[in-house]
Design a protein around this motif. Structure first.
Motif, PDB file in Angstrom:
ATOM      1  N   ALA A 139       0.741  -1.308   0.032  1.00  0.00           N
ATOM      2  CA  ALA A 139       0.146   0.004  -0.024  1.00  0.00           C
ATOM      3  C   ALA A 139       0.920   1.258  -0.028  1.00  0.00           C
ATOM      4  O   ALA A 139       0.592   2.300  -0.591  1.00  0.00           O
ATOM      5  CB  ALA A 139      -1.089  -0.015   1.163  1.00  0.00           C
ATOM      6  N   ALA A 140       1.948   1.242   0.534  1.00  0.00           N
ATOM      7  CA  ALA A 140       2.830   2.405   0.675  1.00  0.00           C
ATOM      8  C   ALA A 140       3.320   2.914  -0.718  1.00  0.00           C
ATOM      9  O   ALA A 140       3.717   3.990  -0.779  1.00  0.00           O
ATOM     10  CB  ALA A 140       3.883   2.353   1.753  1.00  0.00           C
ATOM     11  N   ARG A 141       3.437   2.003  -1.602  1.00  0.00           N
ATOM     12  CA  ARG A 141       3.920   2.221  -2.845  1.00  0.00           C
ATOM     13  C   ARG A 141       2.811   2.910  -3.910  1.00  0.00           C
ATOM     14  O   ARG A 141       3.116   3.062  -4.945  1.00  0.00           O
ATOM     15  CB  ARG A 141       4.601   0.959  -3.418  1.00  0.00           C
ATOM     16  N   PHE A 142       1.672   2.606  -3.434  1.00  0.00           N
ATOM     17  CA  PHE A 142       0.308   3.241  -4.220  1.00  0.00           C
ATOM     18  C   PHE A 142       0.814   4.692  -4.884  1.00  0.00           C
ATOM     19  O   PHE A 142       0.694   4.717  -6.186  1.00  0.00           O
ATOM     20  CB  PHE A 142      -0.795   3.073  -3.656  1.00  0.00           C
ATOM     21  N   PRO A 143       1.118   5.685  -4.123  1.00  0.00           N
ATOM     22  CA  PRO A 143       1.061   6.862  -4.868  1.00  0.00           C
ATOM     23  C   PRO A 143       2.132   7.069  -5.948  1.00  0.00           C
ATOM     24  O   PRO A 143       2.047   7.538  -6.774  1.00  0.00           O
ATOM     25  CB  PRO A 143       1.438   7.618  -3.553  1.00  0.00           C
ATOM     26  N   ALA A 144       3.431   6.445  -5.802  1.00  0.00           N
ATOM     27  CA  ALA A 144       4.478   6.601  -6.635  1.00  0.00           C
ATOM     28  C   ALA A 144       4.130   5.703  -7.769  1.00  0.00           C
ATOM     29  O   ALA A 144       4.324   6.134  -9.262  1.00  0.00           O
ATOM     30  CB  ALA A 144       5.555   6.189  -6.113  1.00  0.00           C
ATOM     31  N   GLU A 145       3.513   4.586  -7.619  1.00  0.00           N
ATOM     32  CA  GLU A 145       3.083   3.555  -8.837  1.00  0.00           C
ATOM     33  C   GLU A 145       2.264   4.211  -9.632  1.00  0.00           C
ATOM     34  O   GLU A 145       1.999   4.114 -10.903  1.00  0.00           O
ATOM     35  CB  GLU A 145       3.109   2.209  -8.337  1.00  0.00           C
ATOM     36  N   ILE A 146       1.260   4.824  -8.904  1.00  0.00           N
ATOM     37  CA  ILE A 146      -0.119   5.221  -9.737  1.00  0.00           C
ATOM     38  C   ILE A 146       0.280   6.460 -10.545  1.00  0.00           C
ATOM     39  O   ILE A 146      -0.144   6.593 -11.570  1.00  0.00           O
ATOM     40  CB  ILE A 146      -1.309   5.516  -8.817  1.00  0.00           C
ATOM     41  N   GLU A 147       1.236   7.162  -9.836  1.00  0.00           N
ATOM     42  CA  GLU A 147       1.660   8.484 -10.729  1.00  0.00           C
ATOM     43  C   GLU A 147       2.618   8.112 -11.997  1.00  0.00           C
ATOM     44  O   GLU A 147       2.040   8.718 -12.860  1.00  0.00           O
ATOM     45  CB  GLU A 147       2.483   9.191  -9.774  1.00  0.00           C
TER      46      GLU A 147
END
Length: 239
Positions: free
Chosen positions: A100-108
């Protein structure tokens, strides 16, 4: 295994095979996949696959026989005229909170129309409690909120009962409980669910039940079966 795998890999654009049966409940769509369906209508679908080793493809004999590349090929065969991209962002060993912690960067970075989030297995193997798992699951939901992409979660794989391996012995009840919790929480917030844990009970015709010699990671036949069932059910939901 070569015969089983060959049958699976040549079965694109056909109903799920008897070798890896699944009833209509393999995919539960709790909310219409509006963003992904619109992308299909526009001829270009981007899927972000997040999770741990089974998304990464650990256990496949070659990278192109892992879940993500097989899913991409299976969807392209079933959605003619649609350019399908499935981005592999699996990291072996991660629990739900770490993914979950990786979501923002990966979605961006990927700007997906649909996010597949595989979770639960490592939380059980790391002896994390259901309460902690649920906290991490909900933290991930907060990070996904407002991103615009549809979300489908993938619950845990089943482990073989007959392997003489201490780290998996007796784990299926907990894996099943976490899978049930995943489905319950996903339904509450409207995420779709790929019900992998229960489906694997029907994989008796696959070599070693679709699980490799380490007792945890899928083998080539297991990945092929999972990808075919996912592509078949997902394409049906997106047409």
């Amino acid at each position: 295994m070569r015969t089983v795998l060959a049958l699976l890999l040549t079965a694109a654009a056909t109903p799920a095979m008897a070798l890896c049966p699944a009833d209509a409940g393999f995919l539960t769509v709790n909310r219409p996949l509006e963003t992904a369906r619109a992308a299909v209508g526009d001829g270009r679908l981007t899927i972000l696959a997040m999770g741990s080793s089974s998304i990464e493809g650990v256990g496949a004999s070659t990278p192109d026989l892992g879940f993500v590349p097989l899913l991409e090929r299976g969807l392209e065969a079933r959605l003619p005229g649609v350019e399908v991209t499935v981005v592999n962002r699996g990291v072996g060993g991660e629990n739900a909170g770490e993914t979950a912690a990786r979501f923002p960067a990966e979605i961006e970075a990927t700007q997906p129309d649909l996010i597949l989030w595989q979770l639960g297995a490592n939380d059980v193997l790391q002896d994390r409690t259901e309460d902690v798992f649920l906290i991490d699951f909900r933290a991930g939901q907060e990070l996904l909120s407002g991103r615009g992409a549809d979300v489908i979660v993938i619950d845990s794989q089943r482990v073989p009962e007959d392997r003489d391996l201490d780290f998996i012995r007796g784990r299926n009840p907990a894996l099943g409980a976490f899978s049930a919790l995943t489905a319950l929480e996903a339904g509450r917030v409207g995420y779709g669910v790929f019900n992998r844990f229960e489906t694997m009970t029907g994989w008796t015709d696959l070599d070693d039940g679709g699980v490799g010699p380490d007792g945890l990671h899928l083998n080539d036949a297991g990945y092929a079966c999972w990808a075919e069932l996912t592509a078949e059910s997902l394409a049906g939901a997106l047409r």
